[in-house]
Enzyme design. Structure first.
Site, PDB file in Angstrom:
ATOM      1  N   VAL A  11      -1.071  25.487 156.117  1.00  7.55           N
ATOM      2  CA  VAL A  11      -1.966  25.220 157.247  1.00  7.55           C
ATOM      3  C   VAL A  11      -3.423  25.217 156.795  1.00  7.55           C
ATOM      4  CG1 VAL A  11      -2.798  26.143 159.456  1.00  7.55           C
ATOM      5  CG2 VAL A  11      -0.346  26.108 158.957  1.00  7.55           C
ATOM      6  N   GLU A 156       4.948  20.021 158.635  1.00  8.72           N
ATOM      7  CA  GLU A 156       5.018  19.818 157.188  1.00  8.72           C
ATOM      8  C   GLU A 156       5.559  18.421 156.932  1.00  8.72           C
ATOM      9  OE1 GLU A 156       6.785  22.855 154.762  1.00  8.72           O
ATOM     10  OE2 GLU A 156       6.250  24.378 156.234  1.00  8.72           O
ATOM     11  N   LYS A 208       1.247  27.714 171.939  1.00  8.00           N
ATOM     12  CA  LYS A 208       1.673  27.388 170.570  1.00  8.00           C
ATOM     13  C   LYS A 208       3.154  27.733 170.365  1.00  8.00           C
ATOM     14  CE  LYS A 208       2.308  27.213 166.189  1.00  8.00           C
ATOM     15  NZ  LYS A 208       2.323  26.049 165.357  1.00  8.00           N
ATOM     16  N   ASN A 212       6.955  25.230 169.979  1.00  2.00           N
ATOM     17  CA  ASN A 212       8.000  25.329 168.953  1.00  2.00           C
ATOM     18  C   ASN A 212       9.336  25.785 169.537  1.00  2.00           C
ATOM     19  OD1 ASN A 212       6.441  24.352 166.937  1.00  2.00           O
ATOM     20  ND2 ASN A 212       6.122  26.295 165.881  1.00  2.00           N
ATOM     21  N   PHE A 253      13.370  15.064 168.801  1.00  2.00           N
ATOM     22  CA  PHE A 253      13.976  16.379 168.522  1.00  2.00           C
ATOM     23  C   PHE A 253      15.325  16.545 169.210  1.00  2.00           C
ATOM     24  CE2 PHE A 253      11.362  19.115 165.840  1.00  2.00           C
ATOM     25  CZ  PHE A 253      10.380  18.193 165.527  1.00  2.00           C
ATOM     26  N   ALA A 256      21.160  15.699 166.046  1.00  3.89           N
ATOM     27  CA  ALA A 256      22.147  16.751 165.777  1.00  3.89           C
ATOM     28  C   ALA A 256      22.431  16.833 164.285  1.00  3.89           C
ATOM     29  CB  ALA A 256      23.425  16.442 166.545  1.00  3.89           C
ATOM     30  N   CYS A 264       8.737  27.890 160.583  1.00  2.98           N
ATOM     31  CA  CYS A 264       8.194  28.054 161.940  1.00  2.98           C
ATOM     32  C   CYS A 264       9.268  28.216 163.011  1.00  2.98           C
ATOM     33  CB  CYS A 264       7.299  26.863 162.275  1.00  2.98           C
ATOM     34  SG  CYS A 264       5.994  26.639 161.069  1.00  2.98           S
ATOM     35  N   LYS A 324      13.435  19.959 155.234  1.00  2.00           N
ATOM     36  CA  LYS A 324      13.401  18.615 155.836  1.00  2.00           C
ATOM     37  C   LYS A 324      12.758  17.683 154.817  1.00  2.00           C
ATOM     38  CE  LYS A 324       8.986  18.840 158.245  1.00  2.00           C
ATOM     39  NZ  LYS A 324       8.267  18.611 159.475  1.00  2.00           N
TER      40      LYS A 324
END
Ligand code: UGA
Length: 469
Positions: A11, A156, A208, A212, A253, A256, A264, A324
Site C-alpha cells: 500500500v 494487488e 473500508k 471487503n 466478484f 466460483a 485482506c 491471484k
C-alpha cells in the site's frame, strides 16, 4: 506538497510512488533494512505491474527520498501518511507496528501537519485514535494536529491503476476542527474526479472493512451457488450472467472456484467477526463466509479424489501459487493449504507459478512441495493437474500438446478459467466448480477411440525437479 509515507509495503510504496509521479515531494520511511536496501538498489521487493518504473523514475528524480528514521523524515512534511501493516494472516490485529509508528511519528509532526492513516484499522482501535494522537502531542507539549483516516481500495495486481483512477476517496475525520487537514488531503487527489466522501472516522473505518467483507460475501455466495449448480446440472457462469445486467447486482466478484485468499479478504472477515464477538454480538453471516471459503479446499480435494480414488502415490501438478494473477503474494494463498493437504494425503505435488518469488516462497513455506521452472515441466508425468491461479498463460497453454507428457489426462480447474470444450475435445477428464461440461469422475468422461482419458499413459520422461532456494 511535502508528504511522508510511513511503511513501504504494497500500500505505502504504491502511494509514495504515485504521489511522487504527481509531482509531490515524497519521503518514504521504511523500518525493514532488507526492504530499504532493495529499494535503494531500485528493486521493488514484490510484483506490482507498473510500480518498478514509477519507483525508479521517482528515485532518480529525487521526488522520492528513502529513509529509515522518523527524525529525518517527518518534521518537514505537510501530510504524514501511515501505511504500516496492521493484521496477521489469521485475522489477528497486530497493533504493535501501528502503536510503535504512532509513538515515533506523532511527537515529531510539524504543528501545521496532518496525520493520515491509510492502514486498515479495526473499529476498537479507530474509536480511540484521536485521543491517542492528542495524548502523544500533549506529552511533548505540542499543539494538536488533524487526524484523518484515508482507507485505500486498491487491489494487488492493479494497485497503480487503482490509485490513479480510484472509484472513490474516503476521508474519515477523527480530529480536524479547522478543516485544514481535509483541505490538504483533498489536494493529493487533485488528479482524479472520483467522488470524495468526507465522513466520521468510524464510518471510514467500517466503510473500508465493509467493502471487503461484502466482496468476500459475494464470492462465498457464488461458491455456495456453484454447489447448487453442480447438484442440479446448472452452470454457474450462465446463472451469474443472468443476474449481472441487474444494476442492483452486477457481475463482479461472483467467480466460483477455490475461494478468496490474500492479505485482506480472509483476515479482515475474521478480524471483524472476532472484534464484534468481543462486544457480545454474533456474526453468523461472516462466519458462514469464512466457513464456505475454507471448505473450498476440501471441495477441490474431493474433486481430485473422485478422479483418482486414492491420492497416495499420485503426482499432482498445481498451476499457480500466488493468491491471484498479477501478483507474487502468497499471503493466505489457497495454493499453500491445498498443497499441504495433498502432500499429507501421500501425493507428490509439483507446482509452477510464473512469478519466481511465488515459487521460491512456496517452496520455503510448504515442506515437501516440488517446484518446477516451467508449466510443461510441472505437467510432465502428472496424474492430474489442478489450476489454482488463473494466470492467462495457463489458459493459453498448448493443452493438446502437453497431454502426451502427462500420465493421466485429468484437469481440476479451481478457477473455472480453462476452456472446458477444448479440454474435453483434447481428451481430458475435466472438473470445474459449478460448471456445465465438467466430467466430475472418470466414468463420466467422454471416451473416443484413440483417446486415453484419465488412464495411465506410456512411461513418461522423469525430470529432476528441485526445490527453489
Ligand atoms: C482486496 C479488495 O478487492 C481491494 O479493494 C482492497 O483495497 C484490498 O483488498 C485491501 O484491503 O487492501 P486484494 O486483496 O488485492 O484486494 O484482492 P481481490 O482482487 O479482492 O481478490 C481477493 C481474492 O478473491 C483472490 O484470491 C481472488 O482470486 C478471489 N476472487 C475474486 C474470487 O475467488 N472470485 C471472484 O469473483 C473475485
Amino acid at each position: 506538497m511535502r508528504v511522508t509515507v510511513v511503511g513501504l509495503g504494497a500500500v505505502g510504496l504504491v502511494t509514495a510512488a504515485c504521489l511522487a509521479a504527481d509531482g509531490h515531494e515524497v519521503v518514504g520511511l521504511e523500518a525493514d533494512p532488507g526492504r530499504l536496501d532493495a529499494l535503494r538498489r531500485g528493486e521493488v521487493p514484490f510484483h506490482e505491474p507498473g510500480l518498478d518504473a514509477l519507483v525508479t523514475s521517482a528515485l532518480s528524480d529525487r521526488r522520492l527520498v528513502l529513509t529509515d528514521t522518523a527524525e529525518g523524515g517527518v518534521a518537514q512534511a505537510r501530510l504524514v501518511i501511515l501505511a504500516v501493516g496492521t493484521h496477521g494472516p489469521d485475522g489477528s490485529w497486530q497493533s504493535a507496528s501501528m502503536v510503535q509508528c504512532l509513538l515515533e511519528v506523532v511527537p515529531r509532526l510539524a504543528d501545521d501537519a496532518a496525520l493520515v492513516i491509510r492502514s486498515t484499522l479495526p473499529p476498537d482501535f479507530a474509536v480511540g485514535i484521536a485521543a491517542r494522537v492528542a495524548g502523544l502531542r500533549r506529552a511533548v507539549g505540542r499543539s494538536l494536529v488533524p487526524v484523518l483516516l484515508n482507507p485505500e481500495f486498491t487491489r494487488e495486481g492493479s494497485a497503480v491503476r487503482d490509485f490513479q483512477r480510484p472509484s472513490r476517496i474516503v476521508i474519515g475525520v477523527a480530529h480536524d476542527p479547522s478543516g485544514a487537514g481535509v483541505a490538504a488531503l483533498k489536494r493529493l487527489y487533485a488528479h482524479t474526479d472520483a467522488p470524495i466522501r468526507i465522513v466520521g472516522a468510524m464510518d471510514a473505518c467500517l466503510g473500508k472493512l465493509a467493502a471487503n467483507l461484502f466482496l468476500a460475501t459475494r464470492i462465498s455466495f457464488a461458491n455456495e451457488l456453484a454447489g447448487v449448480c453442480e447438484e442440479y446440472g446448472g452452470d454457474i457462469e450462465a446463472v451469474v450472467d443472468t443476474m449481472a445486467p441487474d444494476p442492483r447486482i452486477g457481475g463482479y466478484f461472483l467467480r466460483a472456484g477455490l475461494g478468496f485468499g490474500g492479505s485482506c479478504l480472509p483476515s479482515q472477515v475474521q478480524m471483524m467477526s472476532r472484534a464484534v464477538r468481543e462486544h457480545g454480538l454474533s456474526t453468523p453471516l461472516l462466519d458462514a463466509v469464512t466457513q464456505i471459503n475454507t471448505g473450498r479446499i476440501d471441495h477441490f480435494v474431493d474433486r481430485l479424489t473422485a478422479f483418482l480414488e486414492d491420492l497416495a502415490g499420485k503426482r499432482i501438478c498445481l498451476l499457480g501459487l500466488a493468491f491471484k494473477p498479477g501478483t507474487d503474494d502468497l499471503r493466505d494463498a489457497p495454493s499453500l493449504n491445498l498443497a499441504r493437504r495433498l502432500i499429507a494425503a501421500g501425493a507428490t505435488v509439483v507446482a509452477y507459478d510464473p512469478m519466481p518469488r511465488a515459487r521460491q516462497g512456496a517452496a520455503n513455506l510448504v515442506p515437501g512441495l516440488l517446484i518446477a521452472e516451467t508449466a510443461a515441466e510441472a505437467l510432465t508425468g502428472a496424474d492430474a493437474v489442478g489450476l489454482v491461479t488463473e494466470w492467462p498463460e495457463f489458459a493459453a497453454l498448448d493443452w493438446e500438446g502437453v497431454i502426451a507428457s502427462m500420465r493421466r489426462a485429468i484437469v481440476v480447474d479451481g478457477r473455472n478459467a480453462l476452456d472446458v470444450g477444448r479440454l474435453i475435445e483434447a481428451g481430458y477428464a475435466y472438473a470445474g466448480f459449478g460448471r456445465a461440461g465438467s466430467t466430475g469422475t472418470l466414468q463420466d468422461a467422454p471416451r473416443d477411440e484413440g483417446r486415453r482419458v484419465g488412464s495411465p499413459a506410456e512411461p513418461v520422461l522423469t525430470l529432476a525437479l528441485g526445490r527453489a532456494e
